[in-house]
Design a protein around this motif. Structure first.
Motif, PDB file in Angstrom:
ATOM      1  N   ASN A 382     -60.849  -3.688 -83.170  1.00 52.68           N
ATOM      2  CA  ASN A 382     -59.725  -4.323 -83.849  1.00 52.68           C
ATOM      3  C   ASN A 382     -60.112  -5.643 -84.506  1.00 52.68           C
ATOM      4  OD1 ASN A 382     -57.791  -2.355 -83.506  1.00 52.68           O
ATOM      5  ND2 ASN A 382     -57.190  -3.118 -81.491  1.00 52.68           N
ATOM      6  N   GLN A 383     -61.106  -6.297 -83.921  1.00 52.05           N
ATOM      7  CA  GLN A 383     -61.543  -7.541 -84.530  1.00 52.05           C
ATOM      8  C   GLN A 383     -62.296  -7.260 -85.826  1.00 52.05           C
ATOM      9  OE1 GLN A 383     -63.994 -10.040 -82.084  1.00 52.05           O
ATOM     10  NE2 GLN A 383     -63.017 -11.863 -82.899  1.00 52.05           N
ATOM     11  N   ARG A 384     -63.115  -6.216 -85.764  1.00 50.02           N
ATOM     12  CA  ARG A 384     -63.942  -5.919 -86.922  1.00 50.02           C
ATOM     13  C   ARG A 384     -63.152  -5.278 -88.052  1.00 50.02           C
ATOM     14  NH1 ARG A 384     -69.829  -3.452 -87.842  1.00 50.02           N
ATOM     15  NH2 ARG A 384     -69.565  -3.585 -90.107  1.00 50.02           N
ATOM     16  N   TRP A 385     -62.276  -4.341 -87.700  1.00 46.41           N
ATOM     17  CA  TRP A 385     -61.612  -3.546 -88.739  1.00 46.41           C
ATOM     18  C   TRP A 385     -60.170  -3.952 -88.981  1.00 46.41           C
ATOM     19  CZ3 TRP A 385     -65.090  -1.234 -91.489  1.00 46.41           C
ATOM     20  CH2 TRP A 385     -66.294  -0.866 -90.881  1.00 46.41           C
ATOM     21  N   GLY A 386     -59.732  -5.006 -88.293  1.00 48.01           N
ATOM     22  CA  GLY A 386     -58.375  -5.487 -88.536  1.00 48.01           C
ATOM     23  C   GLY A 386     -57.434  -5.119 -87.405  1.00 48.01           C
ATOM     24  N   MET A 387     -56.502  -6.025 -87.140  1.00 49.03           N
ATOM     25  CA  MET A 387     -55.569  -5.864 -86.044  1.00 49.03           C
ATOM     26  C   MET A 387     -54.820  -4.542 -86.148  1.00 49.03           C
ATOM     27  SD  MET A 387     -53.015  -8.916 -85.098  1.00 49.03           S
ATOM     28  CE  MET A 387     -54.161 -10.203 -85.532  1.00 49.03           C
ATOM     29  N   GLY A 388     -54.734  -3.824 -85.042  1.00 51.29           N
ATOM     30  CA  GLY A 388     -53.951  -2.593 -85.038  1.00 51.29           C
ATOM     31  C   GLY A 388     -54.705  -1.374 -85.536  1.00 51.29           C
ATOM     32  N   THR A 389     -56.013  -1.498 -85.784  1.00 47.74           N
ATOM     33  CA  THR A 389     -56.791  -0.336 -86.202  1.00 47.74           C
ATOM     34  C   THR A 389     -56.741   0.722 -85.098  1.00 47.74           C
ATOM     35  OG1 THR A 389     -58.280  -1.719 -87.481  1.00 47.74           O
ATOM     36  CG2 THR A 389     -59.076   0.465 -86.908  1.00 47.74           C
ATOM     37  N   LEU A 390     -56.980   0.273 -83.874  1.00 46.24           N
ATOM     38  CA  LEU A 390     -56.820   1.152 -82.709  1.00 46.24           C
ATOM     39  C   LEU A 390     -55.549   0.728 -81.986  1.00 46.24           C
ATOM     40  CD1 LEU A 390     -60.256   1.689 -80.927  1.00 46.24           C
ATOM     41  CD2 LEU A 390     -58.840   3.341 -82.146  1.00 46.24           C
ATOM     42  N   ASN A 391     -54.699   1.699 -81.715  1.00 44.73           N
ATOM     43  CA  ASN A 391     -53.398   1.419 -81.126  1.00 44.73           C
ATOM     44  C   ASN A 391     -53.173   2.278 -79.907  1.00 44.73           C
ATOM     45  OD1 ASN A 391     -51.460  -0.401 -81.890  1.00 44.73           O
ATOM     46  ND2 ASN A 391     -51.174   0.588 -83.884  1.00 44.73           N
ATOM     47  N   TYR A 392     -52.259   1.873 -79.048  1.00 46.71           N
ATOM     48  CA  TYR A 392     -51.840   2.749 -77.961  1.00 46.71           C
ATOM     49  C   TYR A 392     -50.822   3.744 -78.488  1.00 46.71           C
ATOM     50  CZ  TYR A 392     -54.200  -0.560 -75.066  1.00 46.71           C
ATOM     51  OH  TYR A 392     -55.155  -1.342 -74.507  1.00 46.71           O
ATOM     52  N   ALA A 393     -50.899   4.960 -77.983  1.00 47.62           N
ATOM     53  CA  ALA A 393     -49.937   5.983 -78.404  1.00 47.62           C
ATOM     54  C   ALA A 393     -48.517   5.506 -78.118  1.00 47.62           C
ATOM     55  CB  ALA A 393     -50.218   7.297 -77.692  1.00 47.62           C
ATOM     56  N   ALA A 394     -48.360   4.720 -77.055  1.00 42.90           N
ATOM     57  CA  ALA A 394     -47.029   4.222 -76.694  1.00 42.90           C
ATOM     58  C   ALA A 394     -46.425   3.356 -77.798  1.00 42.90           C
ATOM     59  CB  ALA A 394     -47.100   3.421 -75.393  1.00 42.90           C
ATOM     60  N   SER A 395     -47.277   2.842 -78.698  1.00 38.60           N
ATOM     61  CA  SER A 395     -46.755   1.994 -79.764  1.00 38.60           C
ATOM     62  C   SER A 395     -46.149   2.810 -80.902  1.00 38.60           C
ATOM     63  CB  SER A 395     -47.865   1.095 -80.329  1.00 38.60           C
ATOM     64  OG  SER A 395     -48.434   0.324 -79.300  1.00 38.60           O
ATOM     65  N   GLY A 396     -46.279   4.137 -80.823  1.00 39.82           N
ATOM     66  CA  GLY A 396     -45.632   4.992 -81.816  1.00 39.82           C
ATOM     67  C   GLY A 396     -46.388   5.036 -83.126  1.00 39.82           C
ATOM     68  N   LEU A 397     -45.962   5.938 -83.990  1.00 38.75           N
ATOM     69  CA  LEU A 397     -46.667   6.110 -85.254  1.00 38.75           C
ATOM     70  C   LEU A 397     -45.869   5.630 -86.449  1.00 38.75           C
ATOM     71  CD1 LEU A 397     -48.331   9.581 -84.631  1.00 38.75           C
ATOM     72  CD2 LEU A 397     -49.429   7.334 -84.679  1.00 38.75           C
ATOM     73  N   CYS A 398     -44.542   5.819 -86.428  1.00 42.85           N
ATOM     74  CA  CYS A 398     -43.803   5.431 -87.628  1.00 42.85           C
ATOM     75  C   CYS A 398     -43.417   3.953 -87.591  1.00 42.85           C
ATOM     76  CB  CYS A 398     -42.579   6.319 -87.827  1.00 42.85           C
ATOM     77  SG  CYS A 398     -41.431   6.239 -86.468  1.00 42.85           S
TER      78      CYS A 398
END
Length: 425
Positions: A382-398
């Motif tokens: 996330n540091q390299r590719w930008g915040m939120g690049t990898l997310n928890y599934a619990a955070s949802g997609l839409c």
DNA sequence: TCTGGGGTCCTAGGACCC
DNA sequence: TCTGGGGTCCTAGGACCC
């Protein structure tokens, strides 16, 4: 040898950062918005001249903004953070002791510069920062930090000061203090200002002459220190190493109203993830967690509900799933159906260095080396590719709850993909 | 009728800062 | 329709202890 303080403050910092990469915006009205594009948190001088106040809700100023063709930016904290560290690094080269006070301000301790040479010293520093980083700053000098702050305000205010003002040994110090509204003194907020104005204490000079005991009774010891500092007695030391953090928080207002527990859950899980990332970035672990939710207090007719709950962890942790489990159960206890929610947030506290975690012998689950490496990988990506690049599934997609950022500038200095492109013809 | 006193810790609320 | 986010510190008052 006596020492003095300088306060270096970047002018209209967020606006100045945007202008570095959009030089055509110089001399034009520009504003930068808060998270969610809600209100104006930085204004260029031209925007100030149009009467747009600090914190002005965008929707109330749409007409003026359109009419005067004000350029509007969403806030780009990655850019501002990077520009800030460039300024701070430069300051470190010019003064042995620097306190980074906020993203756009620093105190310098100045020793070995004779009183009469202070102004010239500050002027050189100012030019240096403008040339190397492109950010205009104002510099105030005084015997105490509070006086340096006052001098800085005056440097911005008084024509002819050219961005630099020294109160050190100034023959007209009291006359200058009299030009500053008491509410602009560092440590005097709206509540104290009200109290002071009632007693006819209207300017920084009036406050300087207040009885310290009265200040103590009515404005706590902090107010008393302010009085002494205005008189030239040092009460507030410079802090060159930041004190350890006591709390780490993450919260956002929603881009659109949220009523469902599921959406709250998604939003909260992404904030918990972000807070935990900050926690690990500081090499800390949290011993307790607080969750709060709130409806929109600006809606007079809607039913209001705001609440918070705290739970302490059996053992301090920085492992996101452990924190999320606690957060999730607190949210279940807090949630009441039938309300339109505007905000949810998390606060982590009881912070301890991650290598000093007090172990609990009855604990059922302890972070393993494998889990620690998992978090490290996640943070690196996330540091390299930008915040939120990898997310928890619990955070949802839409992520319908996500904040608005309709006027975002590129991350010119921190992302290869968004470097400024110059075309020559 | 008489019925201690002092210290410490925790928390909530309020003030401030950027 | 639309109103930010992340911190710190101080104080008063209650709980608790001896």
């Amino acid at each position: 040898m006596s020492s003095y303080y300088a306060l270096v403050d970047c002018n209209n910092f967020y606006v100045s950062c945007e202008r570095v990469f959009r030089p055509a915006l110089k001399h034009r009205p520009v504003v930068v918005l808060s998270n969610n594009d809600g209100c104006c948190v930085a204004r260029s001088n031209e925007a100030k001249a149009l009467g747009i106040p600090m914190g002005a809700p965008l929707h109330q100023w749409k007409e003026i903004i359109r009419k005067h063709r004000v350029t509007v930016f969403s806030s780009n904290y990655v850019l501002y953070g990077d520009m800030s560290s460039r300024v701070m690094n430069l300051l470190g080269e010019h003064a042995p002791r620097v306190e980074v006070y906020s993203i756009d301000e620093a105190f310098l301790e100045i020793t070995g510069v004779p009183q009469e040479a202070l102004r010239a010293y500050a002027c050189r520093l100012r030019v240096r920062i403008l040339q190397s980083v492109g950010i205009p700053v104002s510099i105030g000098l005084g015997e105490t930090k509070t006086l340096a702050k006052v001098a800085n305000r005056l440097a911005k205010k008084l024509p002819g000061s050219n961005g630099v003002l020294s109160l050190v040994g100034h023959p007209d110090k009291e006359a200058l203090l009299d030009k500053l509204d008491v509410g602009e003194v560092w440590g005097v907020g709206s509540q104290y200002k009200r109290k002071l104005v009632q007693r006819k204490i209207l300017t920084a000079r009036d406050l300087m002459h207040v009885e310290p005991d009265w200040a103590r009774q009515n404005m706590t010891v902090c107010g008393m220190r302010t009085v002494y500092e205005l008189r030239g007695t040092k009460c507030i030391p410079i802090e060159t190493v930041p004190p350890p953090k006591k709390a780490i928080a993450c919260s956002r207002s929603f881009g659109q109203p949220v009523t469902e527990l599921n959406s709250l859950r998604e939003a909260l899980s992404s904030y918990v993830g972000r807070a935990a990332e900050k926690l690990r970035g500081e090499r800390l672990a949290a011993g307790a967690i607080q969750i709060y939710i709130a409806t929109n207090p600006f809606l007079d007719n809607a039913p209001q509900y705001a609440n918070a709950k705290t739970s302490s962890l059996p053992e301090a942790s920085s492992y996101t799933p452990v924190l999320w489990e606690a957060a999730s159960s607190l949210l279940d206890q807090l949630y009441k159906p039938g309300f339109v929610y505007k905000k949810v947030g998390v606060v982590l506290f009881g912070l301890v260095p991650e290598n000093l975690i007090q172990l609990d012998c009855f604990i059922t689950h302890r972070s393993t080396e494998r889990e620690r490496r998992l978090m490290m990988t996640l943070d690196n990506v996330n540091q390299r590719w930008g915040m939120g690049t990898l997310n928890y599934a619990a955070s949802g997609l839409c992520q319908a709850w996500k904040m608005k950022r309709a006027h975002l500038s590129p991350s010119y200095t921190t992302s290869w993909a968004e470097l400024l492109v110059v075309n020559a013809r």
